[in-house]
Design a protein around this motif. Structure first.
Motif, PDB file in Angstrom:
ATOM      1  N   VAL A 108       0.864  -1.179   0.000  1.00 27.84           N
ATOM      2  CA  VAL A 108       0.000   0.000   0.000  1.00 27.84           C
ATOM      3  C   VAL A 108       0.897   1.223   0.000  1.00 27.84           C
ATOM      4  CG1 VAL A 108      -1.967  -1.061   1.128  1.00 27.84           C
ATOM      5  CG2 VAL A 108      -0.133  -0.153   2.496  1.00 27.84           C
ATOM      6  N   PRO A 109       0.400   2.333  -0.469  1.00 27.45           N
ATOM      7  CA  PRO A 109       1.266   3.500  -0.572  1.00 27.45           C
ATOM      8  C   PRO A 109       1.829   3.916   0.784  1.00 27.45           C
ATOM      9  CG  PRO A 109      -0.812   3.883  -1.676  1.00 27.45           C
ATOM     10  CD  PRO A 109      -0.946   2.612  -0.923  1.00 27.45           C
ATOM     11  N   VAL A 110       3.021   4.400   0.757  1.00 26.91           N
ATOM     12  CA  VAL A 110       3.666   4.874   1.977  1.00 26.91           C
ATOM     13  C   VAL A 110       3.467   6.369   2.063  1.00 26.91           C
ATOM     14  CG1 VAL A 110       5.831   5.056   3.200  1.00 26.91           C
ATOM     15  CG2 VAL A 110       5.359   3.065   1.777  1.00 26.91           C
ATOM     16  N   GLY A 111       2.861   6.792   3.120  1.00 30.01           N
ATOM     17  CA  GLY A 111       2.619   8.219   3.296  1.00 30.01           C
ATOM     18  C   GLY A 111       1.718   8.729   2.193  1.00 30.01           C
ATOM     19  N   GLY A 134       2.564   8.041  -2.526  1.00 31.37           N
ATOM     20  CA  GLY A 134       2.160   7.097  -3.557  1.00 31.37           C
ATOM     21  C   GLY A 134       3.237   6.072  -3.870  1.00 31.37           C
TER      22      GLY A 134
END
Lengths: 228, 435
Positions: free
Chosen positions: A195-198, A201
């Motif tokens: 899943v995206p970090v922060g 993206g």
């Protein structure tokens, strides 16, 4: 070359809005699709004839309501007939189903050859003997795996899983008379790091941890051509 | 051109069921009697599905279950069989409707009840039920299912298992039980409804400090939803957490500061969830069994709007406040998909002001004259969705964006406490069965 799951996800990131069946690979993994998207996919997958879709499901998750909206039953009765819903909660059952699908493909091949010989095959093959487009959607593979683990030891369970996925790939690679594509559905929670970090993206690269990979991660890493 | 099914059928290799046949064969959905709820469930409770209904004590889960029993017995020209599974409390027979004597007798014949208060009993019961050749039950209601699971967890704890082990065992056992339930619902085309309690997350004993770190209010005007701000949500869905800001401003970088009281001090937030999740074996793998549930419905209390207007708020005594009920319906499957697409969207664009919440909120109440639950459509009692909280009020039902219906209670520091706050501190403790 095998790519880590996270890279595959990021590669296909942003393409989920456009569901085009023609671009799908032999085995595709789709993470938590929206019901409406899944209904659209199924609808588009069955536009070409002859086609057959097997929806193998561990839970009651076929998006009937969305599909009925997308494909009105009044004008698409054949499409509704060509979808088969199958409940499957264990890998042994899935093995039997995959075998049956293989047998169906073989039957189709024999039928096709028979027709060809009857017609002396001077007709255009594509026009008179179109390929059977077979789609298999499997939802709840992780449940089937877990349920099999209750009965069998881990090694046997893994072996059954590998066998199923390899069979699906082998059938999909045999292109004569049949085009087969498999779609594996996984819940998002199966993918701990994809899943995206922060807010950037970007995706974290898959790292091994002492808990091991989840089934979804394992399948996406080693068997899926594409992850959406 | 549908020659493939014919070819397959002719050769005796037909397997599964065609979608057209499935649609025809499926029995008509079970209506709840609350029209808006039925609408949000796709015209009622569907067959081949497991539903969970949960809420605080006294909100009327058992009564609602009995209403479903009555509707189920009247469905399909009175052909359906219904099973009620008691766990820790007997079914209140006085609440079962009294119809004409003859009709009532027929209903009683088709209504069965059994008492099972242990996990293993439930498991064996469903295994045997599948093999039985008697008339299938089109509706099975398990009252107090979560308590059975909580007891089971306690037994595991007494055996000396550690937290992680207990969580794993709980998930495995629930998968096993739900598998048998699913086999039954699919083969007999029936519906199973679980009536569960709810529990606040402070009960769990795991060190889930991260659980309450990153909740933020979704600014959809409803005051009912919180979502996880954990961008690398690598834990099971839920686990966001802190105080939610109830201002109407969009969530932003400062929302976290606000959540921590603006001074870096963390408020005590408790999230009210299904007791099936928020028990002492809560953890990251709960999603593995949650996917068996077709739909979750959380029952919560809500204040009627006129009682919450700021001028009334300070003047009115607590006992004069009117409440109504809310059902928050959501589909865990679509919820996951939405969360994923939200997080992707967040990746593209920094900050999200609005989220298109697809969960449905239905206002309903108990009609004491008729003895049934029904939708509240009275315009004089509008649904409190756009209400802006008085600054003193700090408790509201909320819903996690990922998978849980919940209610948060913020405990305000003593120096900020007001008279109006005194009653609000114990809001989640409801009188039981007040109707």
């Amino acid at each position: 070359m095998l790519r880590p799951c996270a890279e595959k996800v990021s590669r296909t990131y942003g393409e989920c809005d456009m569901i085009e069946i023609n671009h799908w690979d032999l085995i595709t993994a789709w993470v938590s699709p929206k019901k409406i998207d899944l209904a659209k996919f199924i609808s588009s997958a069955l536009q070409d004839q002859p086609s057959q879709l097997y929806f193998i499901d561990a839970t009651n998750s076929f998006p009937i309501r969305e599909f009925q909206r997308e494909t009105p039953v009044a004008t698409n009765k054949d499409v509704y007939d060509n979808i088969r819903i199958i409940t499957c909660l264990e890998l042994e059952e899935l093995t039997i189903l995959v075998n049956k699908i293989i047998q169906t493909i073989q039957l189709n091949k024999i039928e096709r050859q028979k027709k060809k010989s009857q017609n002396n095959s001077h007709h255009n093959d594509i026009q008179f003997f179109p390929d059977l487009k077979m789609r298999v959607i499997i939802n709840g593979l992780e449940i089937m795996f877990k349920n099999t683990q209750f009965k069998q030891d881990s090694e046997t369970t893994h072996s059954i899983l590998r066998d199923i996925l390899l069979r699906l790939r082998v059938i999909a690679n045999e292109s004569e008379g049949t085009q087969m594509q498999t779609l594996l559905l996984f819940p998002k929670d199966e993918f701990k790091i994809s899943v995206p970090v922060g807010d950037t993206g970007r995706y974290k690269r898959m790292r091994s941890n002492h808990n091991g990979n989840s089934l979804g991660e394992y399948v996406c890493k080693f068997y899926a051509d594409r992850v959406m | 051109m549908s020659w493939i099914p014919h070819l397959v059928a002719e050769l005796g290799m037909s397997f599964g069921i065609s979608l057209s046949q499935l649609i025809v064969d499926n029995p008509e959905p079970l209506l709840s009697g609350i029209s808006e709820l039925d609408e949000s469930l796709n015209v009622g409770f569907q067959s081949r599905s497991i539903y969970e209904i949960y809420g605080p004590p006294g909100i009327g889960k058992t009564k609602f279950g009995i209403q479903l029993v009555n509707n189920g017995l009247s469905r399909n020209s009175g052909q359906d069989h219904v099973l009620w599974i008691e766990t820790h409390r007997c079914i209140p027979w006085n609440l079962v409707k009294n119809e004409e004597e003859e009709e009532e007798e027929d209903k009683i014949k088709r209504f069965s009840k059994v008492r099972l208060n242990k996990f293993t009993q439930l498991l064996i019961f469903f295994q045997n039920l599948l093999k039985e050749e008697r008339d299938p039950y089109q509706l099975i209601i398990i009252d107090g299912f979560s308590q059975t699971i909580c007891d089971h967890i306690q037994i595991l704890r007494n055996r000396g298992m550690d937290e992680k082990q207990i969580h794993n065992v709980k998930c495995n056992h629930l998968i096993l039980l739900f598998t048998w339930m699913t086999k039954y619902t699919h083969s007999k085309r029936s519906t199973i409804i679980l009536l569960d309690d709810c529990m606040n997350t402070s009960y769990q004993q795991l060190d889930l400090h991260s659980f309450e770190d990153d909740f933020e209010m979704v600014d959809d005007g409803s005051n009912f939803f919180v979502r996880s701000t954990m961008s690398n949500n690598n834990n099971n869905n839920n686990n966001g957490s802190t105080a939610t800001s109830f201002s109407s401003s969009p969530p932003s970088a400062s929302s976290r500061d606000r959540a921590f009281g603006g001074r870096g001090r963390r408020r005590n937030i408790q999230v009210l969830k299904s007791a099936l999740v928020a028990n002492s074996a809560m953890g990251a793998k709960d999603f593995k069994w949650e996917i068996f549930l077709k739909c979750r419905i959380g029952f919560f209390w809500n204040w009627k709007e006129e009682t919450l207007r700021a001028d009334n708020f300070s003047k009115t005594h607590r006992r004069q406040f009117d409440r109504c009920r809310l059902a928050i319906v959501f589909d865990p499957h679509d919820e996951r998909a939405k969360t994923l697409s939200d997080s992707r969207e967040r990746g593209r664009k920094r900050g999200i002001d609005q989220v298109d919440m697809q969960n449905k909120i239905i206002k309903f109440d108990y009609n004491t004259e008729e003895g049934v639950f029904e939708s509240v459509n009275n315009a004089s009692v509008p649904l409190l969705l756009s209400f802006k909280r008085p600054s003193a009020m700090t408790s509201t039902p909320t819903m996690e964006s990922t998978s849980q219906c919940s209610s948060t209670v913020q405990h305000i520091p003593d120096d900020q406490a007001t008279t109006a706050m005194e009653w609000e501190m114990d809001e989640i403790v409801h009188d039981s069965e007040e109707e």
